[in-house]
Motif scaffolding. Structure first.
Motif, PDB file in Angstrom:
ATOM      1  N   TYR A 160     -54.929  65.719  17.448  1.00  0.00           N
ATOM      2  CA  TYR A 160     -56.008  64.860  17.526  1.00  0.00           C
ATOM      3  C   TYR A 160     -56.853  65.018  18.663  1.00  0.00           C
ATOM      4  CZ  TYR A 160     -58.432  60.363  18.570  1.00  0.00           C
ATOM      5  OH  TYR A 160     -59.381  59.484  18.869  1.00  0.00           O
ATOM      6  N   ALA A 161     -58.181  65.105  18.597  1.00  0.00           N
ATOM      7  CA  ALA A 161     -59.049  65.223  19.751  1.00  0.00           C
ATOM      8  C   ALA A 161     -60.463  64.464  19.441  1.00  0.00           C
ATOM      9  CB  ALA A 161     -59.548  66.685  20.074  1.00  0.00           C
ATOM     10  N   THR A 162     -60.991  63.725  20.226  1.00  0.00           N
ATOM     11  CA  THR A 162     -62.378  62.955  20.327  1.00  0.00           C
ATOM     12  C   THR A 162     -62.611  62.519  18.702  1.00  0.00           C
ATOM     13  OG1 THR A 162     -63.094  64.996  20.968  1.00  0.00           O
ATOM     14  CG2 THR A 162     -64.492  63.341  21.239  1.00  0.00           C
ATOM     15  N   GLY A 163     -61.427  61.525  18.407  1.00  0.00           N
ATOM     16  CA  GLY A 163     -61.793  60.904  17.089  1.00  0.00           C
ATOM     17  C   GLY A 163     -61.553  61.810  15.742  1.00  0.00           C
ATOM     18  N   VAL A 164     -61.340  62.980  15.903  1.00  0.00           N
ATOM     19  CA  VAL A 164     -60.713  63.990  14.837  1.00  0.00           C
ATOM     20  C   VAL A 164     -59.630  64.587  14.830  1.00  0.00           C
ATOM     21  CG1 VAL A 164     -61.964  65.920  13.706  1.00  0.00           C
ATOM     22  CG2 VAL A 164     -63.352  64.251  14.907  1.00  0.00           C
ATOM     23  N   ILE A 165     -58.891  64.530  13.523  1.00  0.00           N
ATOM     24  CA  ILE A 165     -57.765  65.400  13.587  1.00  0.00           C
ATOM     25  C   ILE A 165     -57.980  66.840  12.803  1.00  0.00           C
ATOM     26  CG2 ILE A 165     -55.279  65.582  12.293  1.00  0.00           C
ATOM     27  CD1 ILE A 165     -55.605  62.405  12.287  1.00  0.00           C
ATOM     28  N   TYR A 166     -57.733  67.858  13.821  1.00  0.00           N
ATOM     29  CA  TYR A 166     -57.883  69.240  13.208  1.00  0.00           C
ATOM     30  C   TYR A 166     -56.670  69.791  12.929  1.00  0.00           C
ATOM     31  CZ  TYR A 166     -62.146  69.102  16.199  1.00  0.00           C
ATOM     32  OH  TYR A 166     -63.334  68.741  16.627  1.00  0.00           O
ATOM     33  N   GLY A 167     -56.781  70.197  11.704  1.00  0.00           N
ATOM     34  CA  GLY A 167     -55.578  71.063  10.941  1.00  0.00           C
ATOM     35  C   GLY A 167     -55.400  72.282  11.093  1.00  0.00           C
ATOM     36  N   GLU A 168     -54.429  72.903  10.391  1.00  0.00           N
ATOM     37  CA  GLU A 168     -54.049  74.240  10.656  1.00  0.00           C
ATOM     38  C   GLU A 168     -55.213  75.220  10.141  1.00  0.00           C
ATOM     39  OE1 GLU A 168     -50.530  75.461   8.449  1.00  0.00           O
ATOM     40  OE2 GLU A 168     -51.514  77.435   7.909  1.00  0.00           O
ATOM     41  N   GLY A 169     -55.365  76.216  11.107  1.00  0.00           N
ATOM     42  CA  GLY A 169     -56.578  77.279  11.181  1.00  0.00           C
ATOM     43  C   GLY A 169     -57.885  76.625  11.784  1.00  0.00           C
ATOM     44  N   GLN A 170     -58.002  75.305  12.240  1.00  0.00           N
ATOM     45  CA  GLN A 170     -59.181  74.911  12.866  1.00  0.00           C
ATOM     46  C   GLN A 170     -59.095  75.014  14.413  1.00  0.00           C
ATOM     47  OE1 GLN A 170     -58.994  71.029  10.729  1.00  0.00           O
ATOM     48  NE2 GLN A 170     -60.882  71.530   9.569  1.00  0.00           N
ATOM     49  N   SER A 171     -60.243  74.818  14.990  1.00  0.00           N
ATOM     50  CA  SER A 171     -60.271  75.211  16.407  1.00  0.00           C
ATOM     51  C   SER A 171     -61.394  74.160  17.016  1.00  0.00           C
ATOM     52  CB  SER A 171     -60.534  76.516  16.810  1.00  0.00           C
ATOM     53  OG  SER A 171     -61.698  76.887  16.515  1.00  0.00           O
ATOM     54  N   PHE A 172     -61.363  73.958  18.367  1.00  0.00           N
ATOM     55  CA  PHE A 172     -62.295  73.414  18.928  1.00  0.00           C
ATOM     56  C   PHE A 172     -62.459  73.659  20.301  1.00  0.00           C
ATOM     57  CE2 PHE A 172     -59.403  70.377  21.225  1.00  0.00           C
ATOM     58  CZ  PHE A 172     -58.190  70.421  20.192  1.00  0.00           C
ATOM     59  N   THR A 173     -63.493  73.679  21.023  1.00  0.00           N
ATOM     60  CA  THR A 173     -63.690  73.935  22.456  1.00  0.00           C
ATOM     61  C   THR A 173     -63.772  72.912  23.559  1.00  0.00           C
ATOM     62  OG1 THR A 173     -66.125  74.015  22.307  1.00  0.00           O
ATOM     63  CG2 THR A 173     -64.688  76.271  22.064  1.00  0.00           C
ATOM     64  N   VAL A 174     -63.305  73.205  24.784  1.00  0.00           N
ATOM     65  CA  VAL A 174     -63.357  72.371  26.027  1.00  0.00           C
ATOM     66  C   VAL A 174     -64.299  72.980  26.811  1.00  0.00           C
ATOM     67  CG1 VAL A 174     -62.087  71.029  27.714  1.00  0.00           C
ATOM     68  CG2 VAL A 174     -60.895  71.707  25.560  1.00  0.00           C
TER      69      VAL A 174
END
Ligand SMILES: Nc1ncnc2c1ncn2[C@@H]1O[C@H](COP(=O)(O)OP(=O)(O)OP(=O)(O)O)[C@@H](O)[C@H]1O
Ligand SMILES: [Mg+2]
Length: 431
Positions: A28-42
């Protein structure tokens, strides 16, 4: 990079630049749940808090200066924010208020993501003139959100309105109107379901309270999300019931006044790029907020009479109704009365280095610029601005003077409050 196994319920703080790739499980990050294979940046110099929703394997790609640390149980507000925000239908206009460094921009991103999850069409308005994440400093900027973000800065302004200063003190009445205009634009032109409005951190003094309450009355938000450290927002929120009051995160990365100033100065440089000098004819493209060339220039005789009456050395003077705008030798600003005339004395180089907004017919910003010089004989203004303006020159309808003076390196050197007075006189006489 090696992956790390994190257990369901574990909370981590990450300082960017970093990329987080979910290999297995749910993060979970910033209101969203990221699943397998997903990514996000900081982003660099930003912090983000994440939580594992199930046992997960995560790859953290950490850039220079990045940090990763596990939070103690209950230490972070992420769960409380999520729980409280989940109860809210993120539809309509949602206004975010709070002091600086309390997580307003993060909350704006979180609410935007939530609205997207609901399938709503979303616009974000950043009215924080000091630390604008969408557009240039000194503006209210708007953008549509079409994919999940971790920081507001990942969006690029589609429209901006120049609010002339890095602080809304004394100039907030126009800001109320212009923020409302941005809200109307997003509603009518983009037909969005949700508008998230981020505000500036000026909340503590009486005038700030009046400003924020007027803003609330004007845009009538469906909901107000207030991030409060102690009880500082109570005067603003008094009487409103459509509010959610949240605590700030405990370990925010705070920025000093100096950091904020440097951040803005880089902002001017980024938007006034690649720079060019453009000469505007002030007859075709007048100043929007000072009627210098709209009046008649005083004859030599009249100018001399005015000099005797005021005791000031005047180089040129323009009469507009019963006001006279006089360019004077030296550096002193003054307003004098001569008979029925009000004489506004502007120091000869008053314009040098003023931040300006090149505005289109509808009052939206074409580009920021820096005014270098006004040539009174030629009735021209030389503006240092982005080369993009050359292509859009036909769109520029007037030049709005700002109250910030910059040097050649975009360092903020002065808040020009005297110009503010001259503009006030102009506005008052218009009413
Ligand atoms: N839950 C959190 N834990 C730790 N740091 C956080 C958290 N939320 C946000 N931050 C960081 O704290 C800093 C301030 O957050 P943010 O920019 O959202 O606040 P703000 O109120 O918009 O500040 P500003 O007044 O500068 O606009 C940012 O670096 C952000 O990445
Ligand atoms: Mg912010």
């Amino acid at each position: 990079m090696p992956t790390r196994v994190i257990k369901a319920g574990d909370v981590y703080r990450i300082e960017g630049p970093a990329k987080v790739i979910v290999k297995r499980g749910h993060i979970y990050a910033t209101g969203v749940i990221y699943g397998e294979g997903q990514s996000f940046t900081v982003l660099r110099a930003r912090r983000l808090v994440i939580k594992a929703i199930s046992d997960s394997e995560v790859e953290f790609i950490l850039g220079p200066g990045a940090l990763l640390e596990k939070a103690m149980p209950g230490e972070e507000v992420i769960e409380e924010w999520e729980r409280r925000i989940s109860n809210l239908n993120p539809r309509g206009a949602i206004l975010i208020i709070g002091m600086t460094d309390v997580g307003k921009s993060t909350m704006a991103a979180m609410l935007g993501n939530k609205a997207l999850l609901h399938g709503y069409k979303v616009a974000i308005i950043d009215a924080d003139v000091g630390q604008n994440d969408l557009g240039p400093p000194t503006t209210v900027s708007i953008a549509r959100l079409t994919k999940y973000i971790t920081h507001l800065r990942q969006l690029i302004a589609e429209k901006s309105i120049f609010l002339q200063s890095t602080s809304l003190e004394r100039i907030w009445p126009r800001a109320v109107e212009q923020i409302a205009k941005a809200v109307e634009y997003a509603k009518n032109k983009w037909s969005v379901d949700t508008i998230i409005i981020n505000t500036d951190g000026w909340v503590l003094d009486e005038e700030a309270v009046v400003f924020k309450r007027r803003l609330i009355e004007k845009i009538k938000p469906t909901h107000i999300v207030a991030i409060q450290v102690e009880k500082e927002l109570m005067p603003i929120l008094d009487g409103y019931t459509n509010t959610t009051i949240l605590p700030p995160p405990p370990h925010v990365r705070t920025r000093s006044r100096e950091d904020r100033k440097i951040h803005r100065e880089m902002g001017y440089g980024r938007y006034i790029f690649p720079p060019v000098e453009i000469a505007f004819s002030l007859d075709k493209t007048p100043l929007c907020n000072l009627p210098l060339f709209k009046g008649i220039e005083l004859s030599e005789d009249l100018r001399r009479m005015l000099m005797r009456a005021t005791g000031v050395s005047i180089t040129r003077a323009f009469q507009v109704g019963d006001r006279v705008y006089a360019l004077v030798h030296g550096t002193t600003w003054a307003v004098k009365r001569v008979g029925r005339f009000q004489v506004i004395c502007l120091p000869q180089e008053f314009e040098k280095g003023l931040l300006v907004g090149l505005e289109d017919r509808e009052g939206f910003l074409v580009s920021l610029g820096v005014l270098k010089k006004i040539y009174y004989d030629k009735r021209k203004a030389i503006v240092y601005t982005s080369s993009d303006v050359e292509k859009r020159i036909g769109e520029v309808k007037c030049i709005r003077l700002g109250f910030v003076r910059l040097d050649e390196n975009f360092n903020e050197i002065e808040r020009v409050t005297n110009l503010l007075k001259a503009e006030e006189i102009h506005n008052i006489s218009q009413i």
